[in-house]
Scaffold this motif. Sequence first.
Motif, mmCIF file in Angstrom:
data_model
loop_
_atom_site.group_PDB
_atom_site.id
_atom_site.type_symbol
_atom_site.label_atom_id
_atom_site.label_comp_id
_atom_site.label_asym_id
_atom_site.label_seq_id
_atom_site.Cartn_x
_atom_site.Cartn_y
_atom_site.Cartn_z
ATOM 1 N N ASP A 111 6.662 8.242 -1.980
ATOM 2 C CA ASP A 111 5.287 7.592 -2.315
ATOM 3 C C ASP A 111 4.558 8.094 -1.159
ATOM 4 O OD1 ASP A 111 5.462 4.812 -4.281
ATOM 5 O OD2 ASP A 111 7.617 4.608 -2.659
ATOM 6 N N PHE A 112 5.483 8.833 -0.044
ATOM 7 C CA PHE A 112 4.677 9.072 0.829
ATOM 8 C C PHE A 112 4.128 10.534 1.054
ATOM 9 C CE2 PHE A 112 7.434 5.299 1.867
ATOM 10 C CZ PHE A 112 6.967 5.269 3.157
ATOM 11 N N GLU A 113 4.514 10.960 0.057
ATOM 12 C CA GLU A 113 4.786 12.323 -0.210
ATOM 13 C C GLU A 113 3.205 12.405 -1.035
ATOM 14 O OE1 GLU A 113 6.962 14.847 -3.116
ATOM 15 O OE2 GLU A 113 8.264 14.078 -1.426
ATOM 16 N N LEU A 114 2.634 11.157 -1.802
ATOM 17 C CA LEU A 114 1.064 10.573 -2.348
ATOM 18 C C LEU A 114 0.840 10.767 -1.620
ATOM 19 C CD1 LEU A 114 -0.299 10.988 -5.211
ATOM 20 C CD2 LEU A 114 0.966 8.843 -5.211
ATOM 21 N N MET A 115 0.658 9.468 -0.904
ATOM 22 C CA MET A 115 -0.308 8.940 0.302
ATOM 23 C C MET A 115 -0.108 10.140 1.307
ATOM 24 S SD MET A 115 -0.883 5.238 1.412
ATOM 25 C CE MET A 115 -0.271 4.676 0.362
ATOM 26 N N ALA A 133 3.682 12.933 9.916
ATOM 27 C CA ALA A 133 3.706 12.216 10.695
ATOM 28 C C ALA A 133 4.332 10.727 9.176
ATOM 29 C CB ALA A 133 2.936 11.171 10.987
ATOM 30 N N PHE A 134 3.815 10.901 8.141
ATOM 31 C CA PHE A 134 4.120 10.666 7.057
ATOM 32 C C PHE A 134 5.637 11.083 6.462
ATOM 33 C CE2 PHE A 134 -0.355 10.022 5.822
ATOM 34 C CZ PHE A 134 -0.232 8.442 5.575
ATOM 35 N N GLN A 135 6.000 11.898 6.087
ATOM 36 C CA GLN A 135 7.117 12.372 6.612
ATOM 37 C C GLN A 135 8.132 11.779 7.525
ATOM 38 O OE1 GLN A 135 8.693 13.863 3.758
ATOM 39 N NE2 GLN A 135 10.929 13.352 4.674
ATOM 40 N N GLY A 136 8.228 11.775 8.413
ATOM 41 C CA GLY A 136 8.679 11.395 9.720
ATOM 42 C C GLY A 136 8.511 9.383 9.211
ATOM 43 N N TYR A 137 7.454 9.144 8.578
ATOM 44 C CA TYR A 137 7.773 7.302 8.620
ATOM 45 C C TYR A 137 9.065 6.613 7.179
ATOM 46 C CZ TYR A 137 4.971 2.812 8.505
ATOM 47 O OH TYR A 137 4.895 1.641 8.482
ATOM 48 N N LEU A 152 1.127 -1.432 0.127
ATOM 49 C CA LEU A 152 0.272 0.157 0.171
ATOM 50 C C LEU A 152 0.914 1.474 0.419
ATOM 51 C CD1 LEU A 152 -2.666 -1.146 2.213
ATOM 52 C CD2 LEU A 152 -2.526 -1.645 0.090
ATOM 53 N N PHE A 153 1.954 1.086 0.410
ATOM 54 C CA PHE A 153 2.369 2.371 0.952
ATOM 55 C C PHE A 153 3.569 2.625 -0.127
ATOM 56 C CE2 PHE A 153 3.407 3.052 5.761
ATOM 57 C CZ PHE A 153 2.253 3.704 5.557
ATOM 58 N N ASP A 154 3.526 1.899 -1.020
ATOM 59 C CA ASP A 154 4.147 1.970 -2.985
ATOM 60 C C ASP A 154 2.907 2.205 -2.907
ATOM 61 O OD1 ASP A 154 5.326 1.612 -5.215
ATOM 62 O OD2 ASP A 154 5.870 -0.574 -5.539
ATOM 63 N N ALA A 155 2.700 3.337 -3.755
ATOM 64 C CA ALA A 155 2.366 4.514 -3.790
ATOM 65 C C ALA A 155 1.853 4.908 -5.694
ATOM 66 C CB ALA A 155 1.759 5.495 -3.301
#
Length: 178
Positions: A29-33, A55-59, A16-19
């Motif tokens: 991926d994390f910017e898009l998600m 939080a996505f950036q931190g992830y 899922l994170f491989d957006a």
Amino acid sequence: MPTSEANNRVELVFSLFDANGNGVLDPGDFELMGRRVVEAVPEADDSAKSRMLQAFQGYWDTLRTELDADGDGQVSPEEFNAIVLDPQRFDVTVDEFAEALATLGDPDGDGYVERPHFVALMTAIGFQRPNIEALFDAFEPVHGDRIPVVTWADGIRDYYRPEKSGIPGDHLVTDATR
């Protein structure tokens, strides 16, 4: 030792994170998600949206720092599996992600996530509707078809625990999601 359920959960999260679908995790991926998720609850306040994006950036930052073994700026499925094998490297990141996501689902700030917000956020992440509904029901909604923010945040934390099995989050990895 990770349970088979934990391995299945991590495999699903990676997919899922491989957006952008390129087979690895990267900053895009994390910017898009992140954008998809904050757009799922437009009535959420700007601070909740900002916290979610952070939080996505931190992830991503944690993944890159802790798991990018070859230093190529991407995280492969093999590198990602290290989350299951050594969750202490990731607990702080999961805590912040869990709190940010659950809080985003509570735009009126009453301490509860209503089913429509839960479904919208989980759909934005990429989970399948039947599994989302099964998960929400497993959290045992209370009056008004809602769940406490803390219940959802704790459920997210449990999702990443390698020793856990038979948890509500396992509803997300049934055959309907594959």
